[in-house]
Write a protein that holds these residues in place. Structure first.
Motif, PDB file in Angstrom:
ATOM      1  N   ARG A  14       0.833  -1.214   0.000  1.00 22.44           N
ATOM      2  CA  ARG A  14       0.000   0.000   0.000  1.00 22.44           C
ATOM      3  C   ARG A  14       0.864   1.259   0.000  1.00 22.44           C
ATOM      4  NH1 ARG A  14      -5.452  -0.179   1.482  1.00 22.44           N
ATOM      5  NH2 ARG A  14      -5.219   1.753   2.635  1.00 22.44           N
ATOM      6  N   ARG A  21       1.774   6.253  -7.233  1.00 25.37           N
ATOM      7  CA  ARG A  21       0.698   7.094  -7.770  1.00 25.37           C
ATOM      8  C   ARG A  21       0.986   8.583  -7.543  1.00 25.37           C
ATOM      9  NH1 ARG A  21      -4.924   3.948  -6.277  1.00 25.37           N
ATOM     10  NH2 ARG A  21      -4.527   2.130  -7.550  1.00 25.37           N
ATOM     11  N   GLU A  57      -7.897   8.567  -1.407  1.00 24.38           N
ATOM     12  CA  GLU A  57      -8.529   7.680  -2.385  1.00 24.38           C
ATOM     13  C   GLU A  57      -8.385   6.213  -1.994  1.00 24.38           C
ATOM     14  OE1 GLU A  57      -6.732   8.634  -6.117  1.00 24.38           O
ATOM     15  OE2 GLU A  57      -7.652  10.630  -6.186  1.00 24.38           O
ATOM     16  N   LEU A  58      -7.191   5.814  -1.584  1.00 27.35           N
ATOM     17  CA  LEU A  58      -6.949   4.426  -1.186  1.00 27.35           C
ATOM     18  C   LEU A  58      -7.750   4.057   0.057  1.00 27.35           C
ATOM     19  CD1 LEU A  58      -3.103   4.046  -1.711  1.00 27.35           C
ATOM     20  CD2 LEU A  58      -4.935   3.057  -3.111  1.00 27.35           C
ATOM     21  N   ARG A  59      -7.838   4.985   0.987  1.00 26.67           N
ATOM     22  CA  ARG A  59      -8.566   4.724   2.235  1.00 26.67           C
ATOM     23  C   ARG A  59     -10.041   4.461   1.970  1.00 26.67           C
ATOM     24  NH1 ARG A  59      -8.260   9.420   6.275  1.00 26.67           N
ATOM     25  NH2 ARG A  59      -9.961  10.148   5.016  1.00 26.67           N
ATOM     26  N   PHE A  60     -10.615   5.193   1.041  1.00 25.81           N
ATOM     27  CA  PHE A  60     -12.046   5.030   0.780  1.00 25.81           C
ATOM     28  C   PHE A  60     -12.353   3.874  -0.163  1.00 25.81           C
ATOM     29  CE2 PHE A  60     -12.149   9.464   2.329  1.00 25.81           C
ATOM     30  CZ  PHE A  60     -13.017   9.247   3.381  1.00 25.81           C
ATOM     31  N   LYS A  61     -11.343   3.344  -0.854  1.00 26.14           N
ATOM     32  CA  LYS A  61     -11.579   2.182  -1.703  1.00 26.14           C
ATOM     33  C   LYS A  61     -11.737   0.926  -0.875  1.00 26.14           C
ATOM     34  CE  LYS A  61      -9.531   3.369  -6.104  1.00 26.14           C
ATOM     35  NZ  LYS A  61      -8.494   3.027  -7.078  1.00 26.14           N
ATOM     36  N   ASN A  62     -11.081   0.882   0.276  1.00 28.95           N
ATOM     37  CA  ASN A  62     -11.091  -0.348   1.086  1.00 28.95           C
ATOM     38  C   ASN A  62     -12.067  -0.256   2.205  1.00 28.95           C
ATOM     39  OD1 ASN A  62      -9.198  -1.601  -0.510  1.00 28.95           O
ATOM     40  ND2 ASN A  62      -7.541  -0.567   0.545  1.00 28.95           N
TER      41      ASN A  62
END
Length: 62
Positions: A14, A21, A57-62
């Motif tokens: 991660r 990114r 963005e990564l936090r809300f994808k998972n």
């Protein structure tokens, strides 16, 4: 401490994804800062802004 190797690997992946990114966004949008002779602090700050965006963005994808 207390985490397994699998958890550590997932976290490492991660973090690497976050860096990849953020740097891609920086290179796509702000490479002119190098040409303009921007200070290291300016460049680091811009990369940090992209890291923050990607982290959210990564936090809300998972």
């Amino acid at each position: 401490m207390g985490e397994t190797k699998v958890q550590g690997c997932e976290e490492k992946e991660r973090v690497l994804l976050l860096w990849e990114r953020a740097l891609t966004l920086f290179y796509e949008n702000d490479t002119e800062l190098f040409v303009a002779g921007a200070q290291e602090r300016t460049i680091a700050g811009k990369i940090a802004m992209y890291m923050d965006r990607v982290f959210v963005e990564l936090r809300f994808k998972n």
